[in-house]
Design a protein around this motif. Structure first.
Motif, PDB file in Angstrom:
ATOM      1  N   GLN A 172       0.830  -1.202   0.000  1.00 38.21           N
ATOM      2  CA  GLN A 172       0.000   0.000   0.000  1.00 38.21           C
ATOM      3  C   GLN A 172       0.869   1.257   0.000  1.00 38.21           C
ATOM      4  OE1 GLN A 172      -3.014   0.057   2.962  1.00 38.21           O
ATOM      5  NE2 GLN A 172      -3.836   2.011   2.316  1.00 38.21           N
ATOM      6  N   ALA A 173       1.937   1.248   0.757  1.00 43.94           N
ATOM      7  CA  ALA A 173       2.839   2.398   0.787  1.00 43.94           C
ATOM      8  C   ALA A 173       3.451   2.627  -0.587  1.00 43.94           C
ATOM      9  CB  ALA A 173       3.932   2.177   1.825  1.00 43.94           C
ATOM     10  N   GLN A 174       3.878   1.576  -1.234  1.00 49.97           N
ATOM     11  CA  GLN A 174       4.472   1.706  -2.562  1.00 49.97           C
ATOM     12  C   GLN A 174       3.449   2.144  -3.597  1.00 49.97           C
ATOM     13  OE1 GLN A 174       6.125  -2.199  -2.876  1.00 49.97           O
ATOM     14  NE2 GLN A 174       8.084  -1.568  -2.042  1.00 49.97           N
ATOM     15  N   ARG A 175       2.230   1.711  -3.445  1.00 50.55           N
ATOM     16  CA  ARG A 175       1.185   2.038  -4.415  1.00 50.55           C
ATOM     17  C   ARG A 175       0.697   3.480  -4.269  1.00 50.55           C
ATOM     18  NH1 ARG A 175      -3.293  -2.184  -4.287  1.00 50.55           N
ATOM     19  NH2 ARG A 175      -1.636  -3.367  -5.260  1.00 50.55           N
ATOM     20  N   PHE A 176       0.451   3.925  -3.018  1.00 50.36           N
ATOM     21  CA  PHE A 176      -0.169   5.229  -2.799  1.00 50.36           C
ATOM     22  C   PHE A 176       0.804   6.329  -2.400  1.00 50.36           C
ATOM     23  CE2 PHE A 176      -3.608   2.146  -2.068  1.00 50.36           C
ATOM     24  CZ  PHE A 176      -4.463   2.572  -3.061  1.00 50.36           C
ATOM     25  N   ASP A 177       2.037   5.969  -2.072  1.00 54.65           N
ATOM     26  CA  ASP A 177       3.047   6.963  -1.695  1.00 54.65           C
ATOM     27  C   ASP A 177       4.396   6.547  -2.283  1.00 54.65           C
ATOM     28  OD1 ASP A 177       4.186   9.176  -0.456  1.00 54.65           O
ATOM     29  OD2 ASP A 177       4.530   8.114   1.426  1.00 54.65           O
ATOM     30  N   PRO A 178       4.485   6.446  -3.609  1.00 59.02           N
ATOM     31  CA  PRO A 178       5.695   5.908  -4.229  1.00 59.02           C
ATOM     32  C   PRO A 178       6.952   6.720  -3.934  1.00 59.02           C
ATOM     33  CG  PRO A 178       4.282   6.886  -5.887  1.00 59.02           C
ATOM     34  CD  PRO A 178       3.507   6.864  -4.598  1.00 59.02           C
ATOM     35  N   VAL A 188       5.984   9.236   4.597  1.00 65.83           N
ATOM     36  CA  VAL A 188       7.003   8.702   5.505  1.00 65.83           C
ATOM     37  C   VAL A 188       8.013   9.790   5.861  1.00 65.83           C
ATOM     38  CG1 VAL A 188       8.820   6.972   5.773  1.00 65.83           C
ATOM     39  CG2 VAL A 188       6.715   6.389   4.586  1.00 65.83           C
ATOM     40  N   ARG A 189       8.405  10.595   4.878  1.00 71.09           N
ATOM     41  CA  ARG A 189       9.362  11.676   5.138  1.00 71.09           C
ATOM     42  C   ARG A 189       8.810  12.693   6.128  1.00 71.09           C
ATOM     43  NH1 ARG A 189      12.907  10.434   1.272  1.00 71.09           N
ATOM     44  NH2 ARG A 189      12.009   9.724  -0.651  1.00 71.09           N
ATOM     45  N   ARG A 190       7.515  12.935   6.055  1.00 77.58           N
ATOM     46  CA  ARG A 190       6.911  13.911   6.982  1.00 77.58           C
ATOM     47  C   ARG A 190       6.927  13.400   8.416  1.00 77.58           C
ATOM     48  NH1 ARG A 190       0.873  16.582   6.969  1.00 77.58           N
ATOM     49  NH2 ARG A 190       1.215  17.722   8.900  1.00 77.58           N
ATOM     50  N   TRP A 191       6.607  12.148   8.637  1.00 81.49           N
ATOM     51  CA  TRP A 191       6.453  11.617   9.981  1.00 81.49           C
ATOM     52  C   TRP A 191       7.680  10.905  10.527  1.00 81.49           C
ATOM     53  CZ3 TRP A 191       2.818  13.916  12.415  1.00 81.49           C
ATOM     54  CH2 TRP A 191       1.721  14.390  11.708  1.00 81.49           C
ATOM     55  N   GLN A 200      16.442  11.419   4.410  1.00 85.01           N
ATOM     56  CA  GLN A 200      17.569  11.499   3.479  1.00 85.01           C
ATOM     57  C   GLN A 200      17.588  10.350   2.481  1.00 85.01           C
ATOM     58  OE1 GLN A 200      17.870  10.307   6.552  1.00 85.01           O
ATOM     59  NE2 GLN A 200      19.178   8.512   6.430  1.00 85.01           N
ATOM     60  N   LEU A 201      16.771   9.332   2.666  1.00 85.22           N
ATOM     61  CA  LEU A 201      16.762   8.189   1.747  1.00 85.22           C
ATOM     62  C   LEU A 201      16.165   8.594   0.400  1.00 85.22           C
ATOM     63  CD1 LEU A 201      15.660   5.311   4.104  1.00 85.22           C
ATOM     64  CD2 LEU A 201      17.936   5.769   3.220  1.00 85.22           C
ATOM     65  N   PRO A 202      16.739   8.110  -0.689  1.00 90.89           N
ATOM     66  CA  PRO A 202      16.252   8.491  -2.018  1.00 90.89           C
ATOM     67  C   PRO A 202      15.000   7.722  -2.435  1.00 90.89           C
ATOM     68  CG  PRO A 202      18.082   6.975  -2.215  1.00 90.89           C
ATOM     69  CD  PRO A 202      17.924   7.274  -0.750  1.00 90.89           C
ATOM     70  N   GLY A 203      14.087   8.415  -3.082  1.00 90.47           N
ATOM     71  CA  GLY A 203      12.922   7.807  -3.712  1.00 90.47           C
ATOM     72  C   GLY A 203      12.194   6.750  -2.913  1.00 90.47           C
ATOM     73  N   SER A 204      11.909   5.634  -3.559  1.00 92.39           N
ATOM     74  CA  SER A 204      11.131   4.578  -2.916  1.00 92.39           C
ATOM     75  C   SER A 204      11.948   3.748  -1.933  1.00 92.39           C
ATOM     76  CB  SER A 204      10.513   3.667  -3.974  1.00 92.39           C
ATOM     77  OG  SER A 204      11.537   2.990  -4.677  1.00 92.39           O
ATOM     78  N   ALA A 205      13.241   4.003  -1.816  1.00 97.88           N
ATOM     79  CA  ALA A 205      14.069   3.289  -0.828  1.00 97.88           C
ATOM     80  C   ALA A 205      13.589   3.554   0.589  1.00 97.88           C
ATOM     81  CB  ALA A 205      15.531   3.702  -0.969  1.00 97.88           C
ATOM     82  N   ILE A 206      12.836   4.606   0.760  1.00 96.85           N
ATOM     83  CA  ILE A 206      12.330   4.961   2.081  1.00 96.85           C
ATOM     84  C   ILE A 206      11.370   3.901   2.630  1.00 96.85           C
ATOM     85  CG2 ILE A 206      10.306   6.293   1.379  1.00 96.85           C
ATOM     86  CD1 ILE A 206      11.339   8.385   3.505  1.00 96.85           C
ATOM     87  N   HIS A 207      10.792   3.106   1.758  1.00 96.59           N
ATOM     88  CA  HIS A 207       9.871   2.057   2.196  1.00 96.59           C
ATOM     89  C   HIS A 207      10.597   0.810   2.695  1.00 96.59           C
ATOM     90  CE1 HIS A 207       6.525   4.417   0.919  1.00 96.59           C
ATOM     91  NE2 HIS A 207       6.953   4.456  -0.316  1.00 96.59           N
ATOM     92  N   ARG A 208      11.893   0.723   2.445  1.00 99.82           N
ATOM     93  CA  ARG A 208      12.717  -0.406   2.920  1.00 99.82           C
ATOM     94  C   ARG A 208      14.022   0.121   3.520  1.00 99.82           C
ATOM     95  NH1 ARG A 208      10.796  -2.630  -2.077  1.00 99.82           N
ATOM     96  NH2 ARG A 208       9.454  -4.392  -1.648  1.00 99.82           N
TER      97      ARG A 208
END
Length: 52
Positions: free
Chosen positions: A3-9, A14-17, A23-31
């Protein structure tokens, strides 16, 4: 995860909270455990699901 990858690619939510991951680039923030993040800041998952 899916869901995170689909609706917040780009990881804006995640960066806000979780500013410690901002500092993580792009979708790397999800992992973040797969990136070079200090384990004291963000611990690795207890169980990693295959394919995630």
């Amino acid at each position: 995860m899916r869901q995170a990858q689909r609706f917040d690619p780009d990881g804006a939510y995640v960066r806000r909270w979780l500013p410690e991951l901002a500092q993580l680039p792009g979708s790397a923030i999800h992992r973040p455990w797969r990136e070079d993040v200090d384990r004291a800041t963000y611990p690795a998952p207890i169980v990693e699901v295959p394919g995630m």
